[in-house]
Design an enzyme around this catalytic site. Structure first.
Site, PDB file in Angstrom:
ATOM      1  CE  LYS A  48      -1.787  -1.669   3.704  1.00  0.00           C
ATOM      2  NZ  LYS A  48      -2.563  -1.944   4.936  1.00  0.00           N
TER       3      LYS A  48
ATOM      4  N   GLY B  33      -7.910   3.202  11.008  1.00  0.00           N
ATOM      5  CA  GLY B  33      -8.494   1.915  10.646  1.00  0.00           C
ATOM      6  C   GLY B  33      -8.563   1.622   9.163  1.00  0.00           C
ATOM      7  CB  THR B  34      -7.201   3.275   6.115  1.00  0.00           C
ATOM      8  OG1 THR B  34      -5.883   3.435   6.653  1.00  0.00           O
ATOM      9  CG2 THR B  34      -7.949   4.584   6.185  1.00  0.00           C
ATOM     10  N   GLY B  35      -6.230   0.423   7.130  1.00  0.00           N
ATOM     11  CA  GLY B  35      -5.617  -0.870   6.800  1.00  0.00           C
ATOM     12  C   GLY B  35      -6.501  -2.041   7.187  1.00  0.00           C
TER      13      GLY B  35
ATOM     14  CB  THR C 274      -6.539   7.796   7.579  1.00  0.00           C
ATOM     15  OG1 THR C 274      -5.499   8.250   8.460  1.00  0.00           O
ATOM     16  CG2 THR C 274      -6.741   8.806   6.472  1.00  0.00           C
TER      17      THR C 274
END
Length: 265
Positions: free
Chosen positions: A176, A209-211, A207
């Protein structure tokens, strides 16, 4: 009787609801699938940081997994925070024992500050025992740097890193690119195949918790028999929508709007 796809998340709990188990369950539910969880640790955290961690015992993690696999067997598994070598051993044992499929691993190894979150022993177990079981692993740039052993500053470096990582871990790799300064392009690599995923970069500082969200969304797609490439594409579109919704909660980097597609009551 109605049957739906079942997704298991193995990760830590975020009491503030933005990441970890809570983000995973929200994502899975938003995909209209059945969410199950094996909790590896409790965390005291919010949008401003992590203030405490209480790790589950390996024995209790194993008991959770046994209860899940012997009753409601998952169609896909997402793995996030695993903080010790002993817990990793238990997870590997159960994934093999129950022949788990469609395994997406978000290798949570490095904090935003750059410090390592795992001991050297746990890191070795993660790399040599757990990651090779994945259908797809989803490291960000700092995590990919740990896996490949050099700094990643460009898209060319991402390709070099993916090739290097695949020499040790022959699975699908999604690096990513959100930590690169000039873009947020992601790279999918497997057995010499390269595919870039380039969606608009949403101007949203929230952002948290995006992963977790991306990896869970990929698992949901894989559970439906969708290819890895298409699963990544669909998951990135879902994540983009959750960011574009512009939820603003907390004093720090806030959570996403996981339910943006659902009806407003």
């Amino acid at each position: 009787m109605k049957l739906i796809k079942k997704i298991l998340t193995i990760a830590g709990s975020d009491c503030s609801g933005g990441a970890g188990i809570q983000a995973d369950i929200k994502t899975i539910t938003a995909h209209k699938m059945y969410a199950m969880s094996a909790i590896t640790a409790l965390t005291a955290q919010n949008t401003t940081g992590v203030y405490g961690i209480m790790e589950a015992t390996p024995e209790f993690v194993e008991k959770q997994l046994e209860c899940i696999f012997t009753d409601i067997c998952p169609d896909a598994v997402k793995i996030g925070m695993v903080s010790s070598g002993e817990i990793i051993n238990v997870i590997v044992k159960k994934l093999r024992e129950y022949k788990a499929e469609n395994i997406v691993i978000d290798p949570v190894m490095v904090a935003t500050s750059g410090s390592k979150l795992l001991s050297d022993q746990a890191m070795e177990k993660l790399i040599t025992c757990l990651l090779p079981l994945g259908t797809l692993i989803t490291p960000n740039i700092p995590e990919a740097e740990v896996l490949c052993g050099f700094k990643i500053k460009s898209e060319q470096d991402m390709v070099r890193a993916a090739k290097k990582i695949s020499e040790k871990i022959n699975v699908g790799i999604l690096i990513k690119g959100g930590h690169l300064v000039d873009n947020a392009t992601d790279l999918f690599y497997k057995n010499g195949y390269i595919e870039w995923f380039k969606l608009e970069k949403i101007d949203n500082p929230n952002t948290h918790g995006t992963g977790c969200t991306l990896s869970s969304a990929i698992a949901c797609n894989l559970a439906q028999g969708i290819s890895i490439s298409e699963s990544i594409k669909n998951a990135k579109e879902y994540l983009t929508g959750a960011l574009r919704a512009g939820l603003d909660l907390g004093k720090g980097s806030g959570p996403l709007e996981h339910t943006y597609k659902l009806k407003n009551w």
